[in-house]
Design a protein around this motif. Structure first.
Motif, short mmCIF file in Angstrom:
data_model
loop_
_atom_site.label_atom_id
_atom_site.label_comp_id
_atom_site.label_asym_id
_atom_site.label_seq_id
_atom_site.Cartn_x
_atom_site.Cartn_y
_atom_site.Cartn_z
N MET A 171 0.86 -1.24 0.00
CA MET A 171 0.10 0.04 -0.08
C MET A 171 0.81 1.29 0.16
O MET A 171 0.53 2.29 -0.38
CB MET A 171 -0.99 0.03 1.09
CG MET A 171 -2.15 -0.85 1.04
SD MET A 171 -3.25 -0.97 2.26
CE MET A 171 -4.32 0.70 2.04
N VAL A 172 2.06 1.01 0.74
CA VAL A 172 2.78 2.32 0.62
C VAL A 172 3.33 2.57 -0.73
O VAL A 172 3.47 3.67 -1.13
CB VAL A 172 4.18 2.22 1.67
CG1 VAL A 172 5.05 3.28 1.81
CG2 VAL A 172 3.40 2.28 3.09
N ARG A 173 3.78 1.42 -1.36
CA ARG A 173 4.54 1.63 -2.81
C ARG A 173 3.40 2.30 -3.66
O ARG A 173 3.56 3.08 -4.58
CB ARG A 173 4.86 0.19 -3.02
CG ARG A 173 6.26 -0.11 -2.58
CD ARG A 173 6.86 -1.31 -3.35
NE ARG A 173 6.13 -2.62 -3.45
CZ ARG A 173 5.94 -3.49 -2.60
NH1 ARG A 173 6.75 -3.56 -1.55
NH2 ARG A 173 5.13 -4.46 -2.74
N LEU A 174 2.10 1.68 -3.63
CA LEU A 174 0.99 2.36 -4.41
C LEU A 174 1.02 3.74 -4.12
O LEU A 174 0.51 4.63 -4.96
CB LEU A 174 -0.34 1.29 -4.23
CG LEU A 174 -1.36 1.81 -4.95
CD1 LEU A 174 -1.12 2.00 -6.37
CD2 LEU A 174 -2.67 0.99 -4.76
N ALA A 195 2.19 9.24 7.31
CA ALA A 195 3.18 10.05 8.13
C ALA A 195 2.66 9.47 9.56
O ALA A 195 3.40 9.31 10.41
CB ALA A 195 2.96 11.45 8.13
N ALA A 196 1.24 9.22 9.91
CA ALA A 196 0.95 9.03 11.13
C ALA A 196 1.34 7.75 11.37
O ALA A 196 1.68 7.42 12.78
CB ALA A 196 -0.68 8.93 11.20
N GLY A 197 1.55 6.42 10.63
CA GLY A 197 2.00 5.42 10.62
C GLY A 197 3.69 5.10 10.57
O GLY A 197 4.18 3.87 10.54
N GLY A 198 3.90 6.28 10.53
CA GLY A 198 5.83 6.31 10.50
C GLY A 198 6.17 6.03 9.13
O GLY A 198 7.60 6.12 8.95
N ALA A 230 -1.33 13.50 11.84
CA ALA A 230 0.25 13.84 11.59
C ALA A 230 0.49 15.24 11.79
O ALA A 230 1.26 15.89 10.81
CB ALA A 230 0.65 13.35 10.23
N PRO A 231 0.41 15.88 12.84
CA PRO A 231 0.63 17.35 12.99
C PRO A 231 2.30 17.63 13.01
O PRO A 231 2.53 18.63 12.60
CB PRO A 231 0.04 17.55 14.63
CG PRO A 231 0.16 16.35 15.09
CD PRO A 231 -0.16 15.42 14.14
N GLU A 232 3.08 16.37 13.36
CA GLU A 232 4.47 16.72 13.13
C GLU A 232 4.98 17.06 11.69
O GLU A 232 6.11 17.39 11.37
CB GLU A 232 5.07 15.48 13.78
CG GLU A 232 5.10 14.18 12.87
CD GLU A 232 3.70 13.53 13.17
OE1 GLU A 232 3.48 12.75 12.45
OE2 GLU A 232 2.98 14.02 14.20
N PRO A 283 -6.05 2.94 6.69
CA PRO A 283 -5.23 2.04 7.67
C PRO A 283 -3.84 2.36 7.59
O PRO A 283 -3.11 1.54 8.51
CB PRO A 283 -5.38 0.78 6.83
CG PRO A 283 -6.01 0.93 5.66
CD PRO A 283 -6.49 2.25 5.46
N LEU A 284 -3.05 2.96 6.70
CA LEU A 284 -1.55 3.16 6.98
C LEU A 284 -1.18 3.91 8.24
O LEU A 284 -0.20 3.77 8.53
CB LEU A 284 -0.99 4.00 5.68
CG LEU A 284 -1.27 3.30 4.57
CD1 LEU A 284 -0.46 4.18 3.34
CD2 LEU A 284 0.00 2.12 4.36
N ALA A 285 -2.29 4.57 8.86
CA ALA A 285 -2.11 4.87 10.13
C ALA A 285 -2.09 4.04 11.13
O ALA A 285 -2.00 4.56 12.24
CB ALA A 285 -3.39 6.12 10.32
N VAL A 286 -2.66 2.82 11.04
CA VAL A 286 -2.83 1.79 12.00
C VAL A 286 -1.22 1.05 12.39
O VAL A 286 -0.79 0.71 11.11
CB VAL A 286 -3.75 0.83 11.42
CG1 VAL A 286 -3.94 -0.33 12.26
CG2 VAL A 286 -4.99 1.60 11.37
N PRO A 287 -1.02 1.06 13.45
CA PRO A 287 0.16 0.40 13.72
C PRO A 287 0.62 -1.18 13.05
O PRO A 287 -0.43 -1.64 12.77
CB PRO A 287 0.39 0.29 15.21
CG PRO A 287 -0.84 0.98 15.79
CD PRO A 287 -1.82 1.20 14.63
#
Length: 584
Positions: free
Chosen positions: A1-4, A53-56, A104-106, A322-326
């Motif tokens: 999903m990140v690559r896509l 970003a939220a998921g690192g 992702a405020p950072e 769901p990329l924000a999900v650990p």
């Protein structure tokens, strides 16, 4: 999903304006001005980038979006987006910015200077006081509020509380909502009403536990119905408006993970989203530069609504929540499960539909009788046709002259001059129960049709009681079949029209025998999945008075073995209908 996600966002980078506040992806043909259209293209990628970003996850172009946020919200900058006002497209796009601030405020807020934060906050605060449309738009200020609350900007929460109460008033039971005080039950229920509700439950649930519980419970109930909208290969039934948002259709499954709602086993939820994304990546939905196009199964600008600009398709990035999900969440760690075995017919009265699982789930056909939408382009085709298929799609008209321009698949069209045709457009008095749908419609003041749709997978039956005060011609279409593959065999004659090709088999049989079959070559660019199609059609003539019409329709992705055409259900498959029904 990140690559896509990176594949989808990288082609955007060369399209930024000098001040970075706008993305110029093409010529704007929406009803709102260029400034709003270019804000839309800028903001909508944040539906995916914020969760990344939220998921690192890393993303090397964040500075472009930060510079754009600073310039677009600075009233003195030449690329200022303009103030957010009532029922404004800018209000729509504030929701993606609100989510990014919230998760992702950072990446979005912290690196801004003090003045830049003040400008961004002041601009977003207009969204809290602006009046949204009375539908899913009520969630946009709520999303902004989640973001402002996360970064410590104070605002009066009362308007958003009232909006949340209003949104809950649209609940219908069974996990369903209407999209405002209307009959709309389309993908705005999963990718808007439930999506935003699950985001709210996850981010604000501690302060509003009762509402968060209700939102989660409704989503869990809705999932039991929504799973029937997907075929085993991940295709969703194309139906309704905003189809150019494409894989936003599956965003609901990722939102369940974000809010930790195990409505189905996690491997099943994961499978629904992953198969859906894979199905879309096999379609030609990107141009040579890698940009998402306007259309559904291919670039089809004629499908777009009046509120679709070049950046509109990037609402599809909602699927990346769901990329924000650990990474240790069971959504990620569970093995992906195939589609569940489901009953052959699922009647969903809240939406006025019955969904048929055909060919062991390889195709889903939705029968629909309740809905209509008159203000969007091609609203009748998008809502009021009788059947919508994951394999055959549906068609929109390319003109008003003749059957070829009308592309009347899966509907009954009537004409009093043989040139201009009127299909079912506005339905009323609709019911849906036990695989039987019923509705009424009136194309002229002196013409009324009562229609019954009967699910008999893989067939469906249609019965019409036509009462007319004038002479009429009728044309009733089956599914539209891709004609780029030469037909293996075809037949059109008294009481039937049939087509068998590598692109599918389609049959329509007149159970009364009075109508004549023909194969209509629809104009190119009308079907949402295949650019060139042919529609098996029954045609007839009817004088003033009452007439009963009945037919059986079959559409298969793969033709059954054997030389004989499939045998349709007989008249005995038609239940007793008011007024006696068609002569047996």
């Amino acid at each position: 999903m990140v690559r896509l996600l990176r594949e989808l966002t990288d082609p955007l980078i060369p399209r930024f304006s000098p001040g970075r506040a706008r993305l110029r992806l093409g010529d704007n043909a929406a009803h709102y001005p260029d400034a709003a259209a270019e804000l839309e293209a800028f903001a909508r990628p944040l539906w995916g980038l914020g969760p990344l970003a939220a998921g690192g996850g890393t993303f090397e172009h964040w500075e472009l979006w930060r510079r754009g946020l600073a310039a677009g919200t600075d009233p003195g900058h030449e690329e200022f987006w303009g103030a957010v006002t009532d029922v404004d497209q800018r209000l729509v796009e504030t929701a993606a910015i609100g989510l990014a601030l919230a998760v992702a405020p950072e990446a979005v807020w912290d690196p801004l200077s003090g003045r830049e934060r003040d400008d961004l906050a002041a601009w977003l605060l207009h969204a809290i006081t602006a009046e949204p449309a009375d539908n899913n738009w009520q969630f946009f200020p709520v999303m902004v509020g989640l973001g402002l609350d996360r970064v410590g900007v104070r605002f009066d929460p009362a308007p958003n509380t009232a909006r949340l109460d209003r949104l809950e008033s649209f609940a219908l039971g069974g996990g369903w909502y209407s999209d405002g005080p209307t009959d709309q039950r389309d993908y705005y229920v999963p990718f808007a009403m439930h999506y935003y509700g699950l985001v709210y439950a996850a981010l604000a649930g501690e302060g509003d536990p009762g509402r968060a519980r209700r939102l989660r419970e409704r989503a869990a109930a809705f999932a039991l119905d929504f799973q029937h909208w997907f075929a085993s290969d991940g295709a969703a039934v194309p139906f309704g408006r905003s189809l150019t948002y494409r894989f936003a259709q599956g965003a609901f499954w990722g939102a369940l993970a974000f809010a930790d709602v195990e409505a189905l086993p996690w491997g099943t939820v994961k499978g629904h989203l992953m198969r859906h994304l894979r199905w879309w990546m096999e379609r030609p939905i990107r141009d040579s530069a890698g940009l998402l196009t306007l259309g559904y199964g291919y670039a089809q600008p004629a499908l777009a609504e009046q509120y679709n600009a070049p950046g509109s398709p990037y609402w599809a990035l909602k699927a990346f929540l769901p990329l924000a999900v650990p990474a240790e969440h069971p959504f990620w760690t569970a093995p992906e499960h195939p589609a569940r075995e489901l009953p052959p017919v699922s009647t969903q009265p809240e939406a006025g539909v019955a969904l048929m699982r055909c060919e062991e789930g390889r195709q889903v056909i939705m029968l629909s009788a309740r809905q209509h939408h008159t203000w969007v382009r091609h609203g009748a085709a998008k809502y009021a046709k009788f059947a919508y298929s994951t394999f055959f799609g549906f068609s929109v008209p390319s003109g008003s002259w003749g059957l070829e321009q009308g592309a009347f698949d899966s509907t009954l069209a009537l004409s009093d001059d043989g040139v201009h045709w009127r299909p079912c457009e506005v339905t009323r008095d609709a019911t849906a129960r036990d695989g039987l749908l019923h509705t009424r419609w009136a194309p002229w003041p002196d013409v009324e049709i009562e229609t019954w749709l009967i699910a008999r997978p893989p067939w469906h039956l249609r019965v019409h009681r036509l009462r007319s005060g004038r002479d009429l011609l009728s044309a009733e279409g089956a599914f539209a079949v891709n004609r780029d593959s030469p037909a293996r065999r075809s037949a059109a004659g008294p009481g039937h029209a049939r087509l068998d090709s590598p692109s599918g088999l389609c049959v329509i049989e007149d159970l009364g025998g009075a109508r004549a079959g023909r194969l209509v070559r629809a104009l190119p660019g009308t079907n949402v999945l295949a650019p060139r199609t042919v529609i098996p059609t029954l045609a007839g003539g009817h004088g003033p008075g009452e007439h009963w019409l009945a037919c059986a329709v079959l559409g298969l992705a793969e033709a059954p073995p054997g030389a004989e055409w499939p045998e349709p259900p007989g008249r005995e498959a038609i239940p007793d209908l008011p007024g006696g029904g068609p002569t047996r």
